[in-house]
Design a protein around this motif. Structure first.
Motif, PDB file in Angstrom:
ATOM      1  N   VAL A   1       0.518  -1.474   0.030  1.00  0.00           N
ATOM      2  CA  VAL A   1      -0.053   0.446  -0.141  1.00  0.00           C
ATOM      3  C   VAL A   1       0.907   0.918   0.031  1.00  0.00           C
ATOM      4  N   ARG A   2       1.000   2.189  -0.740  1.00  0.00           N
ATOM      5  CA  ARG A   2       1.251   3.751  -0.424  1.00  0.00           C
ATOM      6  C   ARG A   2       0.376   4.870  -0.636  1.00  0.00           C
ATOM      7  N   VAL A   3       0.958   4.910   0.153  1.00  0.00           N
ATOM      8  CA  VAL A   3      -0.168   6.787   1.504  1.00  0.00           C
ATOM      9  C   VAL A   3       0.891   7.970   1.144  1.00  0.00           C
TER      10      VAL A   3
ATOM     11  N   ARG B   1       8.213  12.360  17.108  1.00  0.00           N
ATOM     12  CA  ARG B   1       8.208  10.262  16.845  1.00  0.00           C
ATOM     13  C   ARG B   1       8.112  10.369  15.583  1.00  0.00           C
ATOM     14  N   GLY B   2       7.027  11.076  15.104  1.00  0.00           N
ATOM     15  CA  GLY B   2       6.601  10.485  14.339  1.00  0.00           C
ATOM     16  C   GLY B   2       6.145   9.889  12.605  1.00  0.00           C
ATOM     17  N   LEU B   3       8.302  10.652  12.403  1.00  0.00           N
ATOM     18  CA  LEU B   3       8.735  10.446  11.776  1.00  0.00           C
ATOM     19  C   LEU B   3       9.457   8.859  12.058  1.00  0.00           C
TER      20      LEU B   3
ATOM     21  N   LEU C   1       7.796   1.348  11.010  1.00  0.00           N
ATOM     22  CA  LEU C   1       6.014   0.676  10.306  1.00  0.00           C
ATOM     23  C   LEU C   1       6.480   0.090   9.095  1.00  0.00           C
ATOM     24  N   THR C   2       7.221   0.886   7.532  1.00  0.00           N
ATOM     25  CA  THR C   2       7.003   1.040   6.767  1.00  0.00           C
ATOM     26  C   THR C   2       7.759   0.285   5.800  1.00  0.00           C
ATOM     27  N   SER C   3       7.688  -0.626   4.714  1.00  0.00           N
ATOM     28  CA  SER C   3       9.390  -0.503   4.485  1.00  0.00           C
ATOM     29  C   SER C   3      10.067  -0.078   3.614  1.00  0.00           C
ATOM     30  N   ALA C   4       9.489   1.173   3.099  1.00  0.00           N
ATOM     31  CA  ALA C   4      10.856   2.218   2.326  1.00  0.00           C
ATOM     32  C   ALA C   4       9.307   3.305   2.703  1.00  0.00           C
ATOM     33  N   TRP C   5       9.757   4.749   2.841  1.00  0.00           N
ATOM     34  CA  TRP C   5       9.188   5.836   3.081  1.00  0.00           C
ATOM     35  C   TRP C   5      10.769   6.831   2.166  1.00  0.00           C
TER      36      TRP C   5
ATOM     37  N   PRO D   1       6.890  22.583  -6.313  1.00  0.00           N
ATOM     38  CA  PRO D   1       6.959  23.883  -5.962  1.00  0.00           C
ATOM     39  C   PRO D   1       5.292  23.365  -5.612  1.00  0.00           C
ATOM     40  N   PRO D   2       4.673  24.543  -4.755  1.00  0.00           N
ATOM     41  CA  PRO D   2       5.540  25.002  -3.668  1.00  0.00           C
ATOM     42  C   PRO D   2       6.227  24.334  -2.303  1.00  0.00           C
ATOM     43  N   GLY D   3       6.163  22.756  -2.300  1.00  0.00           N
ATOM     44  CA  GLY D   3       6.307  22.403  -1.353  1.00  0.00           C
ATOM     45  C   GLY D   3       6.707  20.153  -2.149  1.00  0.00           C
ATOM     46  N   GLU D   4       5.992  19.917  -0.949  1.00  0.00           N
ATOM     47  CA  GLU D   4       6.308  18.082  -0.997  1.00  0.00           C
ATOM     48  C   GLU D   4       5.068  17.044  -1.194  1.00  0.00           C
ATOM     49  N   THR D   5       5.170  15.826  -1.905  1.00  0.00           N
ATOM     50  CA  THR D   5       4.865  14.968  -1.275  1.00  0.00           C
ATOM     51  C   THR D   5       5.710  13.596  -0.176  1.00  0.00           C
ATOM     52  N   VAL D   6       5.109  13.174   0.859  1.00  0.00           N
ATOM     53  CA  VAL D   6       5.777  12.935   1.388  1.00  0.00           C
ATOM     54  C   VAL D   6       4.278  11.351   1.340  1.00  0.00           C
ATOM     55  N   TRP D   7       5.694   9.926   1.200  1.00  0.00           N
ATOM     56  CA  TRP D   7       4.954   9.058   0.934  1.00  0.00           C
ATOM     57  C   TRP D   7       5.620   7.794   1.798  1.00  0.00           C
ATOM     58  N   ALA D   8       4.840   6.947   1.646  1.00  0.00           N
ATOM     59  CA  ALA D   8       5.126   5.533   2.767  1.00  0.00           C
ATOM     60  C   ALA D   8       4.912   4.619   1.420  1.00  0.00           C
ATOM     61  N   HIS D   9       5.531   3.332   1.597  1.00  0.00           N
ATOM     62  CA  HIS D   9       5.148   1.588   1.639  1.00  0.00           C
ATOM     63  C   HIS D   9       4.751   1.124   2.470  1.00  0.00           C
ATOM     64  N   LEU D  10       3.596   0.736   3.359  1.00  0.00           N
ATOM     65  CA  LEU D  10       3.565  -0.735   3.678  1.00  0.00           C
ATOM     66  C   LEU D  10       3.012  -1.692   3.296  1.00  0.00           C
ATOM     67  N   THR D  11       3.666  -2.783   3.579  1.00  0.00           N
ATOM     68  CA  THR D  11       4.548  -3.988   2.958  1.00  0.00           C
ATOM     69  C   THR D  11       2.570  -4.511   3.664  1.00  0.00           C
ATOM     70  N   ARG D  12       2.368  -5.504   2.555  1.00  0.00           N
ATOM     71  CA  ARG D  12       0.664  -6.409   3.176  1.00  0.00           C
ATOM     72  C   ARG D  12       0.635  -7.493   3.513  1.00  0.00           C
ATOM     73  N   ASP D  13       1.358  -7.785   5.246  1.00  0.00           N
ATOM     74  CA  ASP D  13       1.266  -8.761   5.601  1.00  0.00           C
ATOM     75  C   ASP D  13       0.397  -8.927   7.064  1.00  0.00           C
TER      76      ASP D  13
END
Length: 89
Positions: A25-27, A50-52, A58-62, A68-80
């Motif tokens: 799952v990618r958020v 503590r958030g990051l 808890l994620t497989s990758a982030w 512009p003007p900011g960013e997208t923060v993403w995280a991959h969750l393994t479906r286990d």
């Protein structure tokens, strides 16, 4: 406030904004900050920082993708089993 965030994430999961494959799952969350996110060092009695650390643990990758003007923060969750247990919350 947490209830509102929870509902928005649940709606994104149900309708858009969350990529689900057979294995992950990618958020993604967009913000207007130009600062790259980095796990901090929380103070023992502090209520922030503590958030990051949790995301990294808890994620497989982030990471983040600047735009512009900011960013997208993403995280991959393994479906286990662990992720499936969290989805019941």
């Amino acid at each position: 406030m947490l209830l509102v965030v929870n509902e928005l994430v649940a709606n994104a999961y149900d309708h858009t904004g969350v990529l689900v494959t057979d294995h992950r799952v990618r958020v993604e969350v967009e913000d207007s900050s130009s600062a790259r996110p980095a796990p901090g060092g929380p103070q023992p009695a502090g209520t922030h920082g503590r958030g990051l650390l949790l995301v990294a643990r808890l994620t497989s990758a982030w990471g983040s993708t600047p735009h512009p003007p900011g960013e997208t923060v993403w995280a991959h969750l393994t479906r286990d089993a662990t992720v499936l247990e969290c989805e019941r919350w």
